[in-house]
Design a protein around this motif. Structure first.
Motif, mmCIF file in Angstrom:
data_model
loop_
_atom_site.group_PDB
_atom_site.id
_atom_site.type_symbol
_atom_site.label_atom_id
_atom_site.label_comp_id
_atom_site.label_asym_id
_atom_site.label_seq_id
_atom_site.Cartn_x
_atom_site.Cartn_y
_atom_site.Cartn_z
ATOM 1 N N HIS A 122 -5.870 -5.690 -6.672
ATOM 2 C CA HIS A 122 -6.026 -5.515 -5.228
ATOM 3 C C HIS A 122 -6.625 -4.148 -4.916
ATOM 4 O O HIS A 122 -6.296 -3.153 -5.547
ATOM 5 C CB HIS A 122 -4.660 -5.657 -4.547
ATOM 6 C CG HIS A 122 -4.782 -5.888 -3.077
ATOM 7 N ND1 HIS A 122 -5.028 -4.873 -2.195
ATOM 8 C CD2 HIS A 122 -4.727 -7.023 -2.337
ATOM 9 C CE1 HIS A 122 -5.095 -5.372 -0.971
ATOM 10 N NE2 HIS A 122 -4.923 -6.680 -1.040
ATOM 11 N N VAL A 123 -7.478 -4.127 -3.916
ATOM 12 C CA VAL A 123 -8.205 -2.922 -3.526
ATOM 13 C C VAL A 123 -7.258 -1.788 -3.107
ATOM 14 O O VAL A 123 -7.643 -0.625 -3.060
ATOM 15 C CB VAL A 123 -9.189 -3.284 -2.383
ATOM 16 C CG1 VAL A 123 -8.430 -3.572 -1.094
ATOM 17 C CG2 VAL A 123 -10.219 -2.199 -2.171
ATOM 18 N N CYS A 182 0.836 -1.205 0.000
ATOM 19 C CA CYS A 182 0.000 0.000 0.000
ATOM 20 C C CYS A 182 0.867 1.249 0.000
ATOM 21 O O CYS A 182 0.605 2.197 -0.739
ATOM 22 C CB CYS A 182 -0.917 0.003 1.205
ATOM 23 S SG CYS A 182 -1.898 -1.500 1.359
ATOM 24 N N VAL A 207 0.963 4.083 -3.005
ATOM 25 C CA VAL A 207 0.714 5.507 -2.770
ATOM 26 C C VAL A 207 1.879 6.341 -3.327
ATOM 27 O O VAL A 207 1.678 7.353 -3.989
ATOM 28 C CB VAL A 207 0.499 5.799 -1.264
ATOM 29 C CG1 VAL A 207 0.566 7.292 -0.972
ATOM 30 C CG2 VAL A 207 -0.841 5.229 -0.808
ATOM 31 N N PRO A 254 -12.659 9.894 -6.935
ATOM 32 C CA PRO A 254 -13.069 8.482 -6.870
ATOM 33 C C PRO A 254 -13.714 7.994 -8.161
ATOM 34 O O PRO A 254 -13.513 6.850 -8.557
ATOM 35 C CB PRO A 254 -14.055 8.468 -5.695
ATOM 36 C CG PRO A 254 -13.599 9.579 -4.814
ATOM 37 C CD PRO A 254 -13.083 10.649 -5.735
ATOM 38 N N ARG A 304 -7.386 7.110 -4.237
ATOM 39 C CA ARG A 304 -8.205 8.025 -3.462
ATOM 40 C C ARG A 304 -7.333 8.843 -2.499
ATOM 41 O O ARG A 304 -7.518 10.053 -2.345
ATOM 42 C CB ARG A 304 -9.199 7.174 -2.676
ATOM 43 C CG ARG A 304 -10.330 7.963 -2.138
ATOM 44 C CD ARG A 304 -11.366 7.007 -1.609
ATOM 45 N NE ARG A 304 -12.160 7.707 -0.623
ATOM 46 C CZ ARG A 304 -12.932 7.092 0.269
ATOM 47 N NH1 ARG A 304 -13.006 5.779 0.264
ATOM 48 N NH2 ARG A 304 -13.624 7.790 1.133
ATOM 49 N N LEU A 305 -6.362 8.168 -1.865
ATOM 50 C CA LEU A 305 -5.484 8.873 -0.916
ATOM 51 C C LEU A 305 -4.729 10.011 -1.590
ATOM 52 O O LEU A 305 -4.552 11.071 -0.996
ATOM 53 C CB LEU A 305 -4.489 7.890 -0.270
ATOM 54 C CG LEU A 305 -4.970 7.219 1.010
ATOM 55 C CD1 LEU A 305 -4.021 6.099 1.412
ATOM 56 C CD2 LEU A 305 -5.101 8.232 2.158
ATOM 57 N N VAL A 306 -4.283 9.805 -2.833
ATOM 58 C CA VAL A 306 -3.490 10.870 -3.472
ATOM 59 C C VAL A 306 -4.371 11.893 -4.187
ATOM 60 O O VAL A 306 -3.845 12.752 -4.898
ATOM 61 C CB VAL A 306 -2.408 10.310 -4.430
ATOM 62 C CG1 VAL A 306 -1.492 9.342 -3.700
ATOM 63 C CG2 VAL A 306 -3.017 9.673 -5.667
ATOM 64 N N GLY A 307 -5.680 11.813 -3.992
ATOM 65 C CA GLY A 307 -6.552 12.889 -4.468
ATOM 66 C C GLY A 307 -7.153 12.708 -5.848
ATOM 67 O O GLY A 307 -7.749 13.639 -6.382
ATOM 68 N N ILE A 308 -6.989 11.523 -6.446
ATOM 69 C CA ILE A 308 -7.665 11.257 -7.720
ATOM 70 C C ILE A 308 -9.170 11.178 -7.423
ATOM 71 O O ILE A 308 -9.566 10.491 -6.478
ATOM 72 C CB ILE A 308 -7.186 9.903 -8.326
ATOM 73 C CG1 ILE A 308 -5.664 9.862 -8.478
ATOM 74 C CG2 ILE A 308 -7.898 9.607 -9.648
ATOM 75 C CD1 ILE A 308 -5.073 10.888 -9.392
ATOM 76 N N LYS A 329 -7.681 2.368 -3.037
ATOM 77 C CA LYS A 329 -7.449 3.150 -1.817
ATOM 78 C C LYS A 329 -6.336 4.166 -2.046
ATOM 79 O O LYS A 329 -6.439 5.326 -1.643
ATOM 80 C CB LYS A 329 -7.102 2.210 -0.657
ATOM 81 C CG LYS A 329 -6.862 2.904 0.676
ATOM 82 C CD LYS A 329 -6.774 1.897 1.823
ATOM 83 C CE LYS A 329 -6.457 2.574 3.160
ATOM 84 N NZ LYS A 329 -6.522 1.634 4.303
#
Lengths: 454, 454
Positions: free
Chosen positions: A150-151, A115, A119, A164, A158-162, A155
């Motif tokens: 893989h999910v 993960c 990121v 959803p 989404r964390l880096v601001g793309i 995640k």
């Protein structure tokens, strides 16, 4: 100094106390491993099991005991430099192309998890694109993955601001063994580009979590290049198998990757948690998204000129602080060697292969997806009842197996079907444990079928 | 199965090999700690030193040796539940308000580092705001920090997609002890709101990295509430001191925080790397930004209804995988107890206090910022030469000290001045080592001044 008694006697690293207390823990753990057959441990076939070994443990003890933190080169030059050596060794061992190794202009880092690696690569891809497009175009960036990916990619995006809604999932099917095809990606990308979107990042997985499926790295890489997308190869689990020549082919096309999270030694490489190898083709592009240079961290490594500057690994990951993971992987590699590690991989693959054959030979069961590595996906075959009922029977079977406490197995759902997945990768799991699990499954299957008068 | 020899004999967790090899490492480390005075270790006054202890080491061995991974509740219920207990203990010990504890509707998690914690809280704040505003308004979100705030906030803001130009740094000055004032924040926020921007996130630091400065948590919290900003309190280092009643006041106002990374036990709390406590007021808001629910991870914990569902800690952090950090912190707390740990904090503070006094009494030196915890910031005083030259002298002094190999000390720059910062926090650092460092500094200062005929 306040009203509390000052305990000046506390010597937290007194060698005698350290030695005595550490030995007590070693004894406790050795007894645990001695008695481990009394517990369900070697019957752990769920998820993808994490690995452990005496060497991995010893390496971790060294890392923790020496307590060095190679976040900037100056804080521990030996630890920082050992890391560059060990990740290059590891890359060579799984047959990565030169351009991903330090010796070929790329380079690698040992992170804590897939993960984290995802990121970091997503942020690097995003910043590479936005440097040209301007930050306001973050709304246009699209990240691609398959329905088997893989999910963590979702995640991470989404964390880096793309946005959803810009994470696009491409369907796979049984016809490609649930691998992502270049045709499917091309069709999606063409549609999105026509709508003014910008293809950013494509993840190709070698050995998906649910089914162990393999995406064709070379074809996807060529598609990514055509559209200027960042290609990330995720072989977190199956990458370890590439130390065996017969599995190396699955990483074919790796030279097209911008980043390669080619394996997690903590998964199937006898290295205790945590250890994740990530290689990148362009360290400059990668660290541009992650580097910081505050005054309190300036050091001789940072400031060196002339020769390539020493590596400040804080600029290769999310966190500033970091463990001395290189010593752990070094101990594992030196203690077991390539031959020992290949034998370990072979042992699991052989057991999974045998399990798959036994399932195929029992007419009550069916193998759902052909096995490639260590994962067997199977289920009770459809009999008289409709599909819904077959799913219920399989759910009941899995619950019966797990509640016995003799094995822990998890499931997946593909094309609407409930599938039982048995992963053979525990460090203590040998052929006999797999045979026992199969006997357990057969026995519980008989009970379930009898209960339903099937 | 390929052409390589199959080494079926490899038993990576053979109890005898495990025991023998682990004991050898314990002996090696015990000898290292025995001889540690021969190395520069207890003379490590740089950055903020990381902690280690026999108990922290034993706890880490248990975590690594048992190899459980509490990422979903079902994978290790005991480990997941111990974590909720231990973070509540820790929160109570440093006097956090009920609303940040599980027992009061909030809750905590043990992560690997401050940077991870910051990325998670920034993502949660961002998603809370964008749920109302729409993702396209990501361009309007502003993150605030002071010029003394750790660079990790800037890195984190960038990682989660906040436009780099929307990370706003507010100047501090000697008049507030380099703390961020509510007036300064208010002025900036008002200006930005008038320009159509949206204040998102404010970081208040208790014990900054460079100077050990303290932001007024309550005043900043009130300011944050006024504008609907997420208040994050970063007390990564100094938070440990709050176990002593005389330091608890620095966390006053913590009940206004959305998130509180109140301490890193791996910094100044005798817990080996890595361990970072993060508490949040609203677990639902926090996990909304981080949760995933793929089929292969559905488990009884996830699906439980009625009583509050069991915690799947994968939804409380960036990574899916995670270490069993709770056992490590549990061993440290149980082994040394609150009194032992307070004594440890007192010992360092007393040594830093004494060092500060010695610096103040030597007319060649000046203390640059009054010490609050364990960090002393000082420098050679301006003499005949101009400021530039004084900076050069201090740089020369620091280089002379560090190249002696007898101490490792780092620097900072404030108001354009080069400052030497001595942090007393090493687990093996006692009063005598601080006295030795002062003697070394005095000796080298004499040499430097003589060389410059001052």
């Amino acid at each position: 100094m306040g009203s509390l008694p000052l305990d000046a006697s506390l010597r937290p690293l007194d060698p005698e106390a350290f030695s005595g207390e550490s030995r007590a823990v070693v004894n406790f753990l050795a007894e645990y491993y001695c008695d481990v057959e009394k517990y369900p441990s070697p019957g752990f076939f769920a998820y993808y099991p994490f690995n452990a070994s005496a060497a991995g443990f010893a390496g971790e003890m060294l890392s923790v005991g020496l307590n060095v933190v190679p976040f900037v080169w100056a804080a521990s030059p030996a630890a920082a430099e050992l890391e560059t050596i060990v990740v290059d060794w590891m890359g060579k061992l799984i047959g990565l192309p030169q351009r991903l190794l330090f010796s070929g202009g790329g380079g690698g880092v040992l992170q804590g998890s897939t993960c984290e690696a995802v990121v970091c690569t997503l942020a690097a891809a995003r910043d590479r694109a936005l440097a040209k497009l301007g930050h306001e175009n973050i709304m246009k960036l699209v990240v691609y993955a398959s329905d088997q990916t893989h999910v963590t990619i979702q995640k991470g995006a989404r964390l880096v601001g793309i946005p959803p809604s810009n994470f696009r999932v491409i369907q796979t099917s049984a016809s490609s063994g649930y691998g992502l095809t270049a045709d499917a990606i091309r069709a999606a990308v063409d549609r999105h580009v026509a709508n003014g979107l910008v293809p950013l990042y494509l993840c190709a997985t070698v050995g998906t979590t649910g089914l162990g499926a393999v995406d064709p790295v070379r074809e996807l890489g060529e598609e990514a290049q055509r559209h200027g997308m960042w290609l990330h190869v995720d072989a977190a689990y199956a990458g370890s198998a590439a130390i065996c020549p017969e599995f190396e082919g699955y990483l074919d096309g790796a030279e097209l990757a911008d980043s390669h999270e080619a394996m997690n030694p903590h998964k199937w490489f006898l290295t205790n948690m945590d250890c994740c190898c990530l290689w990148v083709a362009s360290p400059a592009t990668f660290t541009a998204a992650l580097s910081t240079d505050p005054e309190y961290l300036k050091n001789v490594g940072t400031n060196s000129t002339g020769k390539p500057a020493a590596i400040d690994y804080k600029d290769w990951q999310i966190s500033l602080t970091r463990r001395f993971r290189a010593i752990k992987l070094w101990v594992v590699l030196r203690r077991y060697g390539a031959i020992g590690l290949r034998g370990y991989i072979h042992r699991h693959v052989a057991a999974a292969k045998r399990f798959e054959r036994m399932v195929a030979e029992d007419e009550r069961f069916e193998v759902v997806v052909p096995r490639k590595f260590l994962l067997v996906c199977f289920r009770l075959r459809e009999r008289i009842a409709g599909d819904d009922t077959v799913d219920d029977l399989n759910r009941e079977l899995l619950a019966a197996v797990n509640s016995s406490g003799r094995a822990f197995i998890t499931h997946f759902v593909v094309d609407g079907k409930f599938v039982i997945r048995l992963a053979v990768a525990g460090a203590m799991t040998e052929m006999q444990h797999v045979m026992d699990a199969w006997a357990l499954l057969q026995g519980k299957a008989e009970e379930v079928l009898r209960r339903h008068q099937l």
